[in-house]
Enzyme design. Sequence first.
Site, mmCIF file in Angstrom:
data_model
loop_
_atom_site.group_PDB
_atom_site.id
_atom_site.type_symbol
_atom_site.label_atom_id
_atom_site.label_comp_id
_atom_site.label_asym_id
_atom_site.label_seq_id
_atom_site.Cartn_x
_atom_site.Cartn_y
_atom_site.Cartn_z
ATOM 1 N N GLU A 1 0.822 -1.216 0.000
ATOM 2 C CA GLU A 1 0.000 0.000 0.000
ATOM 3 C C GLU A 1 0.859 1.269 0.000
ATOM 4 O O GLU A 1 0.561 2.235 -0.702
ATOM 5 C CB GLU A 1 -0.977 -0.028 1.174
ATOM 6 C CG GLU A 1 -2.070 -1.070 0.956
ATOM 7 C CD GLU A 1 -3.075 -1.144 2.088
ATOM 8 O OE1 GLU A 1 -4.262 -0.927 1.827
ATOM 9 O OE2 GLU A 1 -2.670 -1.431 3.229
ATOM 10 N N GLU B 1 -5.118 -9.581 2.952
ATOM 11 C CA GLU B 1 -5.949 -9.379 4.148
ATOM 12 C C GLU B 1 -7.163 -10.308 4.202
ATOM 13 O O GLU B 1 -7.661 -10.628 5.284
ATOM 14 C CB GLU B 1 -6.411 -7.918 4.215
ATOM 15 C CG GLU B 1 -5.308 -6.905 4.511
ATOM 16 C CD GLU B 1 -4.493 -6.498 3.307
ATOM 17 O OE1 GLU B 1 -3.612 -5.630 3.463
ATOM 18 O OE2 GLU B 1 -4.697 -7.029 2.197
#
Length: 242
Positions: free
Chosen positions: A115, A135
Amino acid sequence: LSVIINEFDGFRVEVNNEENRGDIILSRPPLNVIQYSQRIQMAESMRDLDKNENVRVIVLRADGNDFSSGGNIEGFLKETPETLTMLAQNVMTPEKIRKPVIAAIQGYCFGVGLEFSLACDFRIVTKCAQLSLPEMKIGMIPGSGGSVRLARMIGLSRVKDMIMRGKRISGEEAYNYGLASEVVEIKELESTTKKLVKELCLVSPLAQRAIKTVLNASQDAPLHIAIELEGETYGRLRSSSD
Protein backbone atom coordinates in the site's frame (compact mmCIF):
# COMPACT_ATOMS: atom_id res chain seq x y z
CA LEU A 1 28.14 9.35 0.59
CA SER A 2 24.92 8.57 2.42
CA VAL A 3 24.64 9.91 5.92
CA ILE A 4 22.23 8.34 8.42
CA ILE A 5 19.98 11.17 9.56
CA ASN A 6 17.76 9.17 11.90
CA GLU A 7 17.34 5.61 13.14
CA PHE A 8 13.86 4.52 14.19
CA ASP A 9 12.46 1.22 15.39
CA GLY A 10 11.91 -0.59 12.09
CA PHE A 11 13.47 1.87 9.63
CA ARG A 12 16.19 4.48 9.15
CA VAL A 13 16.57 7.64 7.08
CA GLU A 14 19.66 8.30 4.98
CA VAL A 15 20.54 11.33 2.85
CA ASN A 16 23.07 11.29 0.01
CA ASN A 17 23.91 14.94 -0.68
CA GLU A 18 25.98 14.13 -3.79
CA GLU A 19 23.07 12.30 -5.41
CA ASN A 20 20.40 14.67 -3.98
CA ARG A 21 18.64 11.58 -2.67
CA GLY A 22 16.87 10.76 0.60
CA ASP A 23 16.17 7.12 1.47
CA ILE A 24 13.68 5.61 3.89
CA ILE A 25 14.93 2.07 4.50
CA LEU A 26 12.73 -0.58 6.09
CA SER A 27 14.90 -2.46 8.53
CA ARG A 28 13.19 -4.91 10.85
CA PRO A 29 14.68 -8.23 9.73
CA PRO A 30 13.87 -10.74 8.48
CA LEU A 31 10.48 -9.63 7.06
CA ASN A 32 10.45 -5.89 7.77
CA VAL A 33 7.04 -6.03 9.46
CA ILE A 34 5.61 -2.49 9.72
CA GLN A 35 4.39 -1.62 13.21
CA TYR A 36 1.40 0.66 13.68
CA SER A 37 3.48 3.51 15.20
CA GLN A 38 6.04 3.14 12.41
CA ARG A 39 3.50 4.25 9.79
CA ILE A 40 3.22 7.62 11.54
CA GLN A 41 7.01 8.01 11.86
CA MET A 42 7.56 7.02 8.22
CA ALA A 43 5.03 9.62 7.09
CA GLU A 44 6.74 12.30 9.22
CA SER A 45 10.17 11.31 7.86
CA MET A 46 8.91 11.60 4.28
CA ARG A 47 7.56 15.08 5.00
CA ASP A 48 10.96 16.03 6.52
CA LEU A 49 12.78 14.82 3.38
CA ASP A 50 10.30 16.80 1.29
CA LYS A 51 11.44 19.95 3.14
CA ASN A 52 15.15 19.07 2.90
CA GLU A 53 16.77 21.35 0.28
CA ASN A 54 19.53 18.81 -0.48
CA VAL A 55 17.00 16.16 -1.49
CA ARG A 56 15.42 16.05 -4.96
CA VAL A 57 14.18 12.45 -4.97
CA ILE A 58 12.95 10.16 -2.17
CA VAL A 59 13.47 6.39 -2.26
CA LEU A 60 11.54 3.85 -0.20
CA ARG A 61 13.51 0.60 0.00
CA ALA A 62 14.33 -2.24 2.37
CA ASP A 63 17.22 -4.19 3.85
CA GLY A 64 17.44 -7.95 3.28
CA ASN A 65 15.68 -10.31 0.90
CA ASP A 66 12.16 -8.97 1.38
CA PHE A 67 10.61 -5.51 1.12
CA SER A 68 7.92 -6.11 3.77
CA SER A 69 5.52 -8.87 4.76
CA GLY A 70 3.04 -6.16 5.80
CA GLY A 71 1.69 -4.84 9.07
CA ASN A 72 1.78 -6.23 12.58
CA ILE A 73 -1.53 -8.07 13.01
CA GLU A 74 -1.25 -8.18 16.80
CA GLY A 75 -0.84 -4.38 16.91
CA PHE A 76 -3.84 -3.79 14.69
CA LEU A 77 -6.02 -5.93 16.97
CA LYS A 78 -5.27 -3.50 19.82
CA GLU A 79 -6.48 -0.43 17.90
CA THR A 80 -10.05 0.89 18.05
CA PRO A 81 -12.29 0.71 14.96
CA GLU A 82 -12.26 4.52 14.84
CA THR A 83 -8.44 4.62 14.71
CA LEU A 84 -8.39 1.94 12.02
CA THR A 85 -10.61 3.99 9.71
CA MET A 86 -7.77 6.56 9.58
CA LEU A 87 -5.03 4.11 8.50
CA ALA A 88 -4.89 5.43 4.94
CA GLN A 89 -3.88 8.95 6.04
CA ASN A 90 -0.21 8.10 6.72
CA VAL A 91 0.11 5.74 3.77
CA MET A 92 -0.95 8.45 1.28
CA THR A 93 2.03 10.64 2.26
CA PRO A 94 4.19 9.71 -0.79
CA GLU A 95 1.37 11.06 -3.00
CA LYS A 96 0.86 14.21 -0.97
CA ILE A 97 4.46 15.42 -0.81
CA ARG A 98 5.93 17.45 -3.69
CA LYS A 99 9.02 15.44 -4.60
CA PRO A 100 9.08 12.23 -6.66
CA VAL A 101 9.09 9.03 -4.61
CA ILE A 102 10.46 5.70 -5.88
CA ALA A 103 9.67 2.33 -4.27
CA ALA A 104 12.44 -0.26 -4.87
CA ILE A 105 10.83 -3.64 -4.21
CA GLN A 106 12.34 -7.10 -3.74
CA GLY A 107 10.94 -10.34 -2.34
CA TYR A 108 7.72 -10.17 -0.35
CA CYS A 109 5.74 -6.94 -0.69
CA PHE A 110 2.47 -7.57 1.13
CA GLY A 111 -0.27 -5.60 2.87
CA VAL A 112 0.73 -2.15 4.03
CA GLY A 113 4.16 -2.61 2.42
CA LEU A 114 2.45 -2.77 -0.97
CA GLU A 115 0.00 0.00 0.00
CA PHE A 116 2.88 2.41 0.77
CA SER A 117 4.46 1.45 -2.58
CA LEU A 118 1.21 2.08 -4.46
CA ALA A 119 1.20 5.66 -3.15
CA CYS A 120 4.70 6.22 -4.60
CA ASP A 121 5.26 7.69 -8.07
CA PHE A 122 7.47 4.87 -9.40
CA ARG A 123 7.75 1.19 -8.53
CA ILE A 124 10.81 -0.80 -9.57
CA VAL A 125 10.31 -4.50 -8.84
CA THR A 126 12.61 -7.49 -9.01
CA LYS A 127 11.70 -10.63 -10.93
CA CYS A 128 11.77 -12.52 -7.60
CA ALA A 129 9.28 -10.08 -6.01
CA GLN A 130 5.87 -11.30 -4.84
CA LEU A 131 3.15 -8.68 -4.41
CA SER A 132 -0.09 -9.24 -2.56
CA LEU A 133 -2.88 -7.69 -0.51
CA PRO A 134 -3.62 -10.88 1.50
CA GLU A 135 -5.95 -9.38 4.15
CA MET A 136 -8.79 -11.64 2.95
CA LYS A 137 -6.95 -14.53 4.61
CA ILE A 138 -7.48 -13.03 8.08
CA GLY A 139 -11.09 -11.99 7.42
CA MET A 140 -10.20 -8.39 6.57
CA ILE A 141 -9.79 -6.18 3.51
CA PRO A 142 -6.98 -3.72 2.61
CA GLY A 143 -7.47 -0.66 4.83
CA SER A 144 -4.90 1.89 3.67
CA GLY A 145 -6.12 2.72 0.18
CA GLY A 146 -4.62 -0.37 -1.45
CA SER A 147 -7.70 -1.79 -3.14
CA VAL A 148 -8.82 1.56 -4.56
CA ARG A 149 -5.39 2.62 -5.86
CA LEU A 150 -4.76 -0.80 -7.33
CA ALA A 151 -8.14 -0.90 -9.11
CA ARG A 152 -7.36 2.45 -10.77
CA MET A 153 -3.95 1.20 -11.85
CA ILE A 154 -4.68 -2.30 -13.11
CA GLY A 155 -8.48 -2.46 -13.54
CA LEU A 156 -11.36 -4.02 -11.62
CA SER A 157 -11.10 -7.55 -12.99
CA ARG A 158 -7.45 -7.99 -12.07
CA VAL A 159 -7.80 -6.37 -8.66
CA LYS A 160 -10.73 -8.61 -7.72
CA ASP A 161 -8.70 -11.61 -8.83
CA MET A 162 -5.83 -10.49 -6.61
CA ILE A 163 -7.66 -9.35 -3.48
CA MET A 164 -10.67 -11.65 -3.29
CA ARG A 165 -8.38 -14.66 -3.64
CA GLY A 166 -5.57 -13.23 -1.50
CA LYS A 167 -3.38 -13.99 -4.51
CA ARG A 168 0.32 -13.18 -4.98
CA ILE A 169 1.61 -11.83 -8.28
CA SER A 170 5.23 -11.93 -9.46
CA GLY A 171 7.41 -8.96 -10.36
CA GLU A 172 6.94 -9.82 -14.06
CA GLU A 173 3.14 -9.88 -13.65
CA ALA A 174 3.23 -6.57 -11.75
CA TYR A 175 5.14 -5.04 -14.67
CA ASN A 176 2.78 -6.55 -17.27
CA TYR A 177 -0.23 -5.25 -15.32
CA GLY A 178 1.20 -1.72 -15.41
CA LEU A 179 1.68 -1.71 -11.65
CA ALA A 180 5.49 -1.43 -11.89
CA SER A 181 7.44 0.91 -14.15
CA GLU A 182 10.43 -1.45 -14.40
CA VAL A 183 11.24 -5.10 -13.64
CA VAL A 184 14.86 -6.11 -13.03
CA GLU A 185 17.06 -8.87 -11.65
CA ILE A 186 17.66 -8.43 -7.92
CA LYS A 187 21.33 -7.58 -8.44
CA GLU A 188 20.26 -4.65 -10.66
CA LEU A 189 17.73 -3.15 -8.23
CA GLU A 190 20.04 -0.55 -6.69
CA SER A 191 21.74 0.45 -9.98
CA THR A 192 18.33 0.85 -11.70
CA THR A 193 17.06 2.95 -8.77
CA LYS A 194 20.21 5.07 -8.87
CA LYS A 195 19.79 5.62 -12.63
CA LEU A 196 16.18 6.74 -12.18
CA VAL A 197 17.15 9.12 -9.34
CA LYS A 198 19.81 10.64 -11.61
CA GLU A 199 17.31 11.06 -14.49
CA LEU A 200 14.73 12.70 -12.22
CA CYS A 201 17.37 15.16 -11.00
CA LEU A 202 18.12 16.34 -14.56
CA VAL A 203 14.79 18.09 -15.16
CA SER A 204 13.18 21.18 -13.66
CA PRO A 205 12.08 20.41 -10.08
CA LEU A 206 9.28 22.96 -10.40
CA ALA A 207 7.75 21.35 -13.50
CA GLN A 208 8.26 17.85 -12.05
CA ARG A 209 6.44 18.68 -8.82
CA ALA A 210 3.71 20.52 -10.71
CA ILE A 211 2.91 17.54 -12.97
CA LYS A 212 2.89 15.18 -9.96
CA THR A 213 0.20 17.39 -8.38
CA VAL A 214 -1.80 17.66 -11.62
CA LEU A 215 -1.73 13.88 -12.26
CA ASN A 216 -2.64 12.91 -8.68
CA ALA A 217 -5.39 15.53 -8.38
CA SER A 218 -6.85 14.69 -11.79
CA GLN A 219 -7.48 11.08 -10.66
CA ASP A 220 -10.39 12.45 -8.59
CA ALA A 221 -11.63 15.02 -11.12
CA PRO A 222 -14.00 14.90 -14.11
CA LEU A 223 -12.25 15.23 -17.49
CA HIS A 224 -12.79 18.94 -18.12
CA ILE A 225 -11.87 20.01 -14.58
CA ALA A 226 -8.67 17.95 -14.88
CA ILE A 227 -7.85 19.59 -18.24
CA GLU A 228 -8.51 23.01 -16.69
CA LEU A 229 -6.12 22.19 -13.84
CA GLU A 230 -3.45 21.10 -16.32
CA GLY A 231 -3.92 24.29 -18.35
CA GLU A 232 -3.77 26.58 -15.29
CA THR A 233 -0.57 24.89 -14.11
CA TYR A 234 0.93 25.07 -17.61
CA GLY A 235 0.24 28.80 -17.72
CA ARG A 236 1.79 29.46 -14.31
CA LEU A 237 4.96 27.51 -15.15
CA ARG A 238 5.50 29.69 -18.20
CA SER A 239 6.59 32.58 -15.98
CA SER A 240 9.07 30.59 -13.90
CA SER A 241 12.83 30.98 -14.39
CA ASP A 242 13.08 27.17 -14.86
